[in-house]
Design a protein around this motif. Structure first.
Motif, PDB file in Angstrom:
ATOM      1  N   UNK A   1       8.671  -7.219   2.638  1.00  0.00           N
ATOM      2  CA  UNK A   1       8.972  -8.257   1.810  1.00  0.00           C
ATOM      3  C   UNK A   1       7.737  -8.791   1.119  1.00  0.00           C
ATOM      4  N   UNK A   2       6.731  -8.800   1.705  1.00  0.00           N
ATOM      5  CA  UNK A   2       5.313  -9.114   1.108  1.00  0.00           C
ATOM      6  C   UNK A   2       5.078  -8.028   0.078  1.00  0.00           C
ATOM      7  N   UNK A   3       5.132  -6.804   0.328  1.00  0.00           N
ATOM      8  CA  UNK A   3       5.080  -5.981  -0.692  1.00  0.00           C
ATOM      9  C   UNK A   3       6.037  -5.951  -2.018  1.00  0.00           C
ATOM     10  N   UNK A   4       7.451  -6.398  -1.726  1.00  0.00           N
ATOM     11  CA  UNK A   4       8.388  -6.555  -2.586  1.00  0.00           C
ATOM     12  C   UNK A   4       8.051  -7.661  -3.396  1.00  0.00           C
ATOM     13  N   UNK A   5       7.577  -8.807  -2.739  1.00  0.00           N
ATOM     14  CA  UNK A   5       7.048 -10.016  -3.689  1.00  0.00           C
ATOM     15  C   UNK A   5       5.937  -9.785  -4.470  1.00  0.00           C
ATOM     16  N   UNK A   6       4.936  -8.935  -4.056  1.00  0.00           N
ATOM     17  CA  UNK A   6       3.923  -8.715  -4.841  1.00  0.00           C
ATOM     18  C   UNK A   6       4.281  -7.667  -5.928  1.00  0.00           C
ATOM     19  N   UNK A   7       5.219  -7.064  -5.919  1.00  0.00           N
ATOM     20  CA  UNK A   7       5.580  -5.946  -6.989  1.00  0.00           C
ATOM     21  C   UNK A   7       6.527  -6.696  -8.072  1.00  0.00           C
ATOM     22  N   UNK A   8       7.227  -7.776  -7.627  1.00  0.00           N
ATOM     23  CA  UNK A   8       8.267  -8.651  -8.582  1.00  0.00           C
ATOM     24  C   UNK A   8       7.761  -9.730  -9.022  1.00  0.00           C
TER      25      UNK A   8
END
Length: 383
Positions: free
Chosen positions: A273-280
């Motif tokens: 979830x942290x990675x997806x937040x960073x990407x989006x």
């Protein structure tokens, strides 16, 4: 046969640049958030001896209609790119990114022997990939592919590709294709202890293709791959290096050895979830809106080499060996610019590397201002 020279920018522009060949690659993440890299053989047709993500060129036979050279979709995410990503992953490492028509979950309803035979049949052209999936009762899981930049080989390199990169997360809670056991964690709300102890899926271990193009297939935490590349123990070309580098702070940071305990499911999910937040998350650099990671289109441009004079200020080239090339990542390439779609690359970072006989060495990622002194606040260290 490919050599490192096939990927090193020529000092003089080629008279007639090669047309970039459409291709797709997948950053495949294990159930324990480790990333898969394949070791290319020395005689591979591209990226010889390097470690790469699963992927390859699009095929009309297997992947559907490929956009023509002048089609705006040539350098855009699309159905043929996604199908190629699934097919090439299957051909190159044996893991099938498809869903079962019966269960709706990742398809694992065949034996190892059936999977390997299907893999060989697709690779040899004996059967179309879509037909194989149909026979197995599976559908390609193209919707779960997350676009993560596109890379267009510069025009002064003999072998050129327009490669759509994707991220794919293998399901949490399944048996990890690594030495780590399935994650042990408190059961999700409503789940029983038996459901926790019995993984829904057992994902096959990744395997190389018998030495046709690869000699090894292995999951490791992103930070471990980056460490090996920084020690020059493996070859990572700039695209593979920077994308793995961007994942490293988020995924499997606590796994430092095979003996490291596997984090609980809640931690693994939080990492994703942290990675997806960073990407989006909308990105801003030097006060200007930056392109998203999904839309970024990058054609690395060699700014200069440190021995060529005052390309870099003396105070900012400390620690860089003579012959180190500085690659800018903010341009999408002439073919993409000619389409007038406003595609852009990543302005925030630059990459440095030495193009040695065996391939790129000493690859590093820097903040743009750290080397060039403009476009933002001064940086103090390599990423």
């Amino acid at each position: 046969m490919s050599t490192p020279a096939d990927h090193e920018p020529s000092k003089k522009p080629l008279k007639m640049p090669a047309v970039p060949r459409p291709s797709a690659s997948v950053l495949l993440l294990s159930p324990t958030n480790q990333i898969l890299l394949l070791h290319r053989v020395k005689k591979a047709s591209s990226f010889a001896s390097a470690h790469v993500f699963p992927g390859g060129a699009l095929s009309k036979t297997h992947d559907g209609e490929i956009p023509d050279v002048d089609d705006p979709g040539r350098h855009q995410d699309g159905p043929a790119y996604r199908m190629a990503a699934v097919r090439e992953t299957f051909e190159e490492c044996g893991i099938l990114l498809a869903k079962s028509k019966k269960t709706g979950k990742l398809f694992t309803e065949i034996s190892d022997a059936e999977r390997e035979q299907g893999r060989r049949d697709v690779h040899s052209g004996k059967v179309k990939f879509a037909e194989l999936l149909q026979n197995w009762g599976a559908v390609p899981d193209t919707e779960s592919l997350i676009p993560f930049t596109r890379w267009v080989t510069p025009p002064n390199v003999p072998k050129r590709f327009s490669t759509q990169m994707y991220i794919y997360f293998l399901p949490l809670g399944s048996l990890s294709p690594t030495k780590h056991a399935a994650p042990k964690a408190a059961p999700p709300s409503g789940a029983t202890e038996e459901e926790e102890d019995a993984p829904d899926l057992v994902i096959p271990n990744p395997t190389h293709d018998g030495g046709i193009e690869h000699t090894a297939a292995r999951f490791l935490p992103p930070h471990k791959w980056i460490s090996l590349a920084r020690q020059n123990r493996i070859i990572l070309f700039p695209p593979q290096f920077i994308l793995t580098h961007l994942l490293a702070p988020f995924l499997a940071p606590t796994i430092t050895s095979p003996a490291s305990p596997t984090p609980p499911l809640s931690t693994l999910q939080a990492e994703r979830e942290a990675l997806l937040t960073f990407l989006s998350k909308p990105r801003v650099y030097a006060g200007e809106a930056e392109v998203s990671f999904a839309e970024a289109c990058i054609s690395p441009l060699v700014l200069g080499k440190t021995q060529y004079g005052d390309v870099l200020p003396d105070t900012r080239r400390q620690g860089l060996d003579k012959g180190t090339a500085v690659l800018m990542l903010d341009r999408p390439g002439k073919e993409v610019e000619a389409q007038g779609l406003g595609r852009r690359g990543l302005k925030e970072w630059v990459v440095t590397t030495r193009f040695a006989r065996e391939g790129p060495r000493d690859v590093a990622v820097w903040r743009r201002e750290e080397l060039l002194g403009s476009g933002g606040k001064e940086g103090k260290e390599k990423l």
